[in-house]
Design a protein around this motif. Structure first.
Motif, PDB file in Angstrom:
ATOM      1  N   ASN A  36       0.809  -1.225   0.000  1.00 15.98           N
ATOM      2  CA  ASN A  36       0.000   0.000   0.000  1.00 15.98           C
ATOM      3  C   ASN A  36       0.837   1.266   0.000  1.00 15.98           C
ATOM      4  O   ASN A  36       0.431   2.290  -0.518  1.00 15.98           O
ATOM      5  N   LEU A  73      -4.015   5.424  -2.191  1.00 18.54           N
ATOM      6  CA  LEU A  73      -5.082   4.781  -1.422  1.00 18.54           C
ATOM      7  C   LEU A  73      -6.328   4.755  -2.310  1.00 18.54           C
ATOM      8  O   LEU A  73      -6.759   5.800  -2.784  1.00 18.54           O
ATOM      9  N   ARG A 118      -9.372   0.532   1.545  1.00 14.03           N
ATOM     10  CA  ARG A 118      -8.612  -0.574   0.957  1.00 14.03           C
ATOM     11  C   ARG A 118      -9.541  -1.469   0.136  1.00 14.03           C
ATOM     12  O   ARG A 118     -10.608  -1.854   0.618  1.00 14.03           O
ATOM     13  N   LYS A 143      -3.269  -0.346  10.700  1.00 15.67           N
ATOM     14  CA  LYS A 143      -3.860  -0.106   9.381  1.00 15.67           C
ATOM     15  C   LYS A 143      -4.149   1.369   9.114  1.00 15.67           C
ATOM     16  O   LYS A 143      -3.723   1.927   8.098  1.00 15.67           O
ATOM     17  N   ASP A 195      -2.649   4.145   6.287  1.00 16.49           N
ATOM     18  CA  ASP A 195      -3.492   4.686   5.222  1.00 16.49           C
ATOM     19  C   ASP A 195      -3.539   6.213   5.250  1.00 16.49           C
ATOM     20  O   ASP A 195      -3.564   6.858   4.197  1.00 16.49           O
TER      21      ASP A 195
END
Length: 210
Positions: free
Chosen positions: A26, A31, A162, A185, A189
């Motif tokens: 990622n 994103l 995601r 997480k 992000d």
């Protein structure tokens, strides 16, 4: 030369590969946009908008006291880490009538951090539901008009998240009941989307100076 090459292959390349994969896929892309055109915030007398801001959006509902723990988790793990960015804000939506409860919550938050980027908006029940439904997620809004989940909205008013999460597949929001989820997480992000806009700004500035 042969010995040097063998040493590089045996020792250096595995380290480089480890650092790449440890950073997470990622971190090397944007994103994903999961929902385009989330309803803009439209509260008379409040100059709080998604446009031109990176927003963490939450719905505290009627039972503010019950959501205090969630708010403190978000404050400690996300807000305190990113509130220094000029275009970052945390927006919490609540039903009209909860203003006094929020005053008490703000005083408690002020003991933990500068609350300048915390925004609390009070809306009619129908407007709250319309805003939440415009996110188009698989998460349900509670009967108290609240949810422990928070959402990342970009500067164009799109929901980011995601589309290939290892646990959920499509991940629309982040559960503030879970410190681990915020740490493991959501922090990543928010970093990605902030970096995305910083990179775009840098490219624009470079073009302007050419």
């Amino acid at each position: 030369m042969k010995k040097t090459f063998v040493l590089v292959v045996l020792f250096v390349l595995p380290i480089v590969a480890y650092l790449f994969f440890a950073s997470g896929v990622n971190n090397f892309g944007k994103l994903p946009v999961l929902t385009e055109g989330v309803n803009e915030l439209d509260v008379e007398g409040d100059n709080v908008l998604f446009q031109n801001n990176i927003t963490v959006l939450g719905f505290l509902g009627n039972d503010v006291e019950h959501k205090k723990g969630n708010t403190f988790n978000l404050n400690q793990k996300i807000y305190k880490r990113f509130y220094g960015f000029k275009d970052f804000q945390c927006v919490m939506v609540l039903p009209i009538g909860t203003e006094q409860k929020v005053d008490e919550l703000e005083k408690e938050l002020a003991n933990l951090a500068d609350t300048g980027k915390w925004k609390f908006l009070f809306m009619e029940e129908t407007d709250i539901k319309n805003l939440f439904n415009s996110l188009k997620t698989d998460i349900k809004l509670g009967s108290d008009l609240g949810t422990p989940y928070v959402f990342i909205i970009d500067k164009e008013g799109n929901l980011r998240g995601r589309d290939n999460d290892e646990d959920e597949g499509t991940k629309y929001g982040f559960n503030t009941n879970s410190v681990a989820e915020l740490n493991n997480k959501m922090v990543d992000d928010v970093k990605i989307i902030l970096a995305e806009y910083r990179l775009a700004l840098k490219k624009n500035n470079n073009r302007n100076t050419d």
